[in-house]
Motif scaffolding. Structure first.
Motif: not given
Length: 392
Positions: A102-121
């Motif tokens: 079970l994955g959630h890439a967070g800040a490492m989400a692939h920018p061309p298909i995602s909206r990267p967001r993580g614990p902190s900006a």
């Protein structure tokens, strides 16, 4: 060879037929719309026929807006349940089990298909993401739980919560990524809170008799990141949960960071850490990374530090390795690469998985550039499909 092929009963009661597990790898064999391709089922069938107790397929996303790659699977309303059930059925042949990571890439989400967001900006070279709101964070355990419940319904034999390699839960654990000052950041007890809540939400969703594993970094291998002393404290906390297996790994896909899987080592990467973790928990421990020979696998189990051996690239090189080891066969021959670019070796092994799935020869080790080009072209082609499928 008794140690490698002795069954293991997990705390939930499920029995693994032996101690060899195909560790999660991003096989990138989805169709670009979050569904499995037919050849992906054949890949996991080959590993099952080869004798593994479990194959873990990663990453499996619940939220397509935070995916790691456009070849990932997505479990949600638009999923192709027919092909997913075929995947889970074929991956569970020969007494094997197929688990979903079970994955959630967070800040490492692939920018061309995602909206990267993580614990902190973060806004640094190669990595830009927004900070998650408290409402987004509090919704995460239920989101992981929904994905786990769907995985169980579709025939997966277990799930693994991904809290390693710099993806979202790993980011929350790391003081380098997590610079929050609220209840989700600061002290280690706050930083591990989300991971523990996800584990318990997943357990509640799948019931008491279904395997729930977790993949945890021993260290981020980054200055100022998640260190071994903190990882040991997290393992102590996990001992009080209902998790069935703790998969010990390390490293991160942080831009510019050295990958643990690409390091040069004469033996298992995290066996010494596992020996330190052993007194902290009665949960089964899985060693992941650097096991290249049968002798190393047997020695790790005989040491008492770990209960399960995770194999990844070794099983790409030889998909029937457990059978070969049981018959006293040869160890896999690992290729050597001269000055590979960042991510290049991962791309080569990913394309070798494609070759295994399709029954084709694949790339020679001196064709690294061609493998990288094929890998990049496939991602580019699937990016458009992903955007079309999951347009908001």
């Amino acid at each position: 060879m008794t140690a490698l092929f002795r069954p293991l009963t997990l705390p939930c009661g499920v029995v693994l037929k032996n101690r060899l597990v195909k560790s999660a790898m991003s096989d990138s064999l989805g169709d670009g719309r979050g569904n499995p391709c037919p050849v992906q089922a054949r890949l996991y069938e080959r590993w099952a026929e080869g004798g593994v107790a479990v194959s873990i397929i990663g990453e499996v996303q619940g939220d397509p807006s935070v995916a790691e790659k456009p070849g990932n699977l997505v479990l949600g309303p638009s999923s192709d349940e027919v092909n997913l059930r075929d995947l889970t059925r074929r991956g569970a042949t020969n007494g094997a089990q197929l688990w979903a990571q079970l994955g959630h890439a967070g800040a490492m989400a692939h920018p061309p298909i995602s909206r990267p967001r993580g614990p902190s900006a973060l806004n640094i070279s190669g990595l830009n993401c927004d900070a998650m709101t408290e409402a987004e964070i509090t919704a995460l355990p239920a989101a992981f739980a929904r994905t786990a419940a769907m995985a169980k319904r579709l025939g997966f034999g277990g799930v693994q919560v991904h809290a390693a390699h710099g993806f979202l839960l790993s980011q929350f654990l790391s003081p380098l990524f997590n610079q929050r000052s609220d209840a989700w950041g600061g002290s280690l007890s706050h930083r591990m809170r989300l991971t523990l809540e996800v584990v318990e939400a997943v357990r509640a969703a799948v019931g008491t008799a279904f395997p729930v594993a977790i993949k945890l970094n021993a260290t981020d291998q980054l200055e100022g990141g998640f260190e071994q002393a903190e990882a040991l404290e997290v393992i102590s906390a996990l001992d009080a949960t209902t998790v069935d297996l703790i998969d010990i790994s390390g490293g991160t896909y942080f831009p510019g960071a050295a990958s643990a899987s690409d390091r040069v080592s004469s033996g298992p990467y995290f066996l010494e850490f596992a020996a330190k973790a052993r007194p902290r928990t009665a949960k089964p421990l899985m060693l992941n990374g650097g096991v290249k020979t049968r002798a190393q696998a047997v020695a790790a189990l005989d040491s008492g530090a770990v209960d399960v051996i995770g194999l990844a690239r070794a099983l790409v090189l030889d998909p029937v390795l457990p059978r070969h080891w049981q018959d006293n066969g040869a160890d896999p021959a690992f290729p050597r690469f001269t000055s590979p670019p960042e991510g290049g070796v991962t791309a080569w092994y990913t394309m070798q998985m494609t070759a295994l799935a399709e029954g084709t020869p694949g790339f020679d080790s001196d064709d690294l550039a061609a493998a990288i080009d094929a890998y990049d072209q496939r991602d580019a082609a699937r990016t458009g499909l992903w955007r079309e499928q999951f347009a908001r």
